[in-house]
Motif scaffolding. Structure first.
Motif, short mmCIF file in Angstrom:
data_model
loop_
_atom_site.label_atom_id
_atom_site.label_comp_id
_atom_site.label_asym_id
_atom_site.label_seq_id
_atom_site.Cartn_x
_atom_site.Cartn_y
_atom_site.Cartn_z
N VAL A 109 -1.75 -12.10 -4.47
CA VAL A 109 -0.42 -11.62 -4.08
C VAL A 109 0.45 -11.44 -5.32
O VAL A 109 1.11 -10.40 -5.49
N ARG A 113 1.94 -7.85 -6.71
CA ARG A 113 3.39 -7.70 -6.90
C ARG A 113 3.72 -7.33 -8.34
O ARG A 113 4.63 -6.55 -8.60
N GLN A 116 3.06 -3.77 -8.63
CA GLN A 116 4.10 -2.99 -7.95
C GLN A 116 5.37 -2.89 -8.80
O GLN A 116 6.07 -1.88 -8.74
N LEU A 161 1.62 -9.19 1.80
CA LEU A 161 1.99 -8.03 0.98
C LEU A 161 2.65 -6.91 1.78
O LEU A 161 3.28 -6.03 1.21
#
Ligand SMILES: [Zn+2]
Length: 374
Positions: A109, A113, A116, A161
């Motif tokens: 996760v 992230r 992202q 997510l």
């Protein structure tokens, strides 16, 4: 249509109709939502002469949506961020903080992230794990390297997510990468065999990755290669894996008075002319050749890609093992099954992670059905 545009473009509507077998109206109906969602753009005609309207062509907007692909090994997370053609835009390799499911989920996760934050257009995630994986549910049934049983990895990640997550067996993920964007993109029948700690195999027949009703397919590691061979960890005698697996090679060298080696050492010894090292690798190669011939005889793929760290490192070639692989393959392949092309190729962990990203792309192409058809 999307799969065709991922493999190549720009393509005119006429050529798209021809390659997909759709009618012109069918192409229009397929293209409309893709253009609306921004995945596909209509481009200006490129110098096509003739009368009437210029033939505009369609092309994938490869960077419009990105995917993260991750290969989970027993010690590392290798992650990539890719565009829709699986061009790698970035790679991060990090040690695994822990092998328990919670620790791995947390780390995955955080990694997604972090990607992202750099690439806001990340839209989906593919994760490749060794072992028995149900791609339809995202559950890892059994992963010996991680010591996992019945871990709902896909649902756990998707929940945290809020992105679509595809979890696939790592060898099948690597094969999907080869099929979607690799050297053998679009080849309808393709097999991939990896030689490492174990012997892995994935099959793609008539455009579909074969998963097997019970999660097991293409287990050529446990095909009989030599009835006088060593006992396998599965309890049988003379399996391909019992002769060609990394442990088997090292155990054989140990018995010959060469303890504490790595496979790379055995390869170096064979190259330097050591007859024992050469014979151990040749025997491994013969066992692999029998396994590949069995695959070709049963399934008749166009191409078998052979790879793995026990065969060659990322920069090495397959000089030591290759002749015995090819000899045994030629001897055992029946009739025109021998026309199957056997390609020996080094693939790195980045290729495996890219395969995981390709699974996410294949899922998009299949409309989120996890059917992995491109
Ligand atoms: Zn076995």
């Amino acid at each position: 249509v999307l799969g065709t545009l991922i493999r190549g473009g720009p393509v005119s509507r006429v050529d798209l109709a021809r390659s997909t077998g759709l009618t012109p109206g069918g192409v229009t109906r397929a293209v409309q939502p893709l253009v609306r969602s921004g995945l596909v753009a209509e481009t200006a005609a490129r110098g096509r002469g003739g009368v009437g309207r210029p033939a505009a062509s369609l092309d994938l907007r490869a960077g419009s949506e990105l995917q993260v692909g991750v290969k989970v090994t027993a010690t590392e997370l290798v992650s990539v961020v890719c565009d829709l053609r699986c061009e790698v835009l970035g790679v991060v390799t990090e040690p695994l903080a822990g092998t328990g499911p919670e620790a791995v989920v947390d780390q995955l996760v955080q990694r997604v992230r972090a990607w992202q934050a750099v690439h806001p257009r990340v839209r989906r995630v593919g994760v490749a794990v060794s072992g028995d994986v149900d791609v339809a549910t995202g559950h890892v049934g059994y992963s010996p390297f991680l010591g996992w049983r019945q871990v709902p990895l896909g649902p756990l990640l998707a929940g945290r997510l809020a992105l679509p997550v595809v979890v696939e067996n790592d060898v099948r993920a690597l094969l999907t990468g080869e099929h979607v964007v690799g050297e053998h993109a679009g080849t309808p029948s393709l097999a991939l065999v990896t030689i490492g700690a174990g012997v892995g195999c994935a099959l793609l027949l008539e455009g579909r990755v074969v998963h097997g009703i019970h999660g097991v397919t293409g287990e050529i590691g446990h095909v009989l290669a030599d009835s006088a061979g060593p006992v396998c960890h599965c309890g049988n005698v003379g399996c391909v894996e019992a002769i060609a697996g990394e442990d088997a090679i090292l155990r054989r060298m140990d018995a010959l008075g060469h303890p504490g080696l790595a496979v790379a050492d055995v390869v170096a010894m064979a190259r330097a002319g050591d007859p024992e090292a050469h014979e151990v690798l040749a025997a491994a190669g013969r066992a692999v050749g029998v396994g590949l011939a069995t695959l070709a005889n049963l399934f008749g793929p166009a191409v078998i890609v052979l790879t793995g760290e026990a065969v060659a490192g990322p920069d090495e070639d397959f000089d030591v093992m290759e002749p015995s692989v090819r000899e045994a393959f030629a001897a055992r392949a029946f009739g025109s099954a021998a026309d199957c092309e056997v390609v020996l190729r080094p693939l790195t962990f980045v290729d495996w992670a890219r395969g995981a990203a390709a699974c996410a792309v294949a899922d998009l192409v299949a409309g989120g059905t996890r059917a992995a058809v491109v």
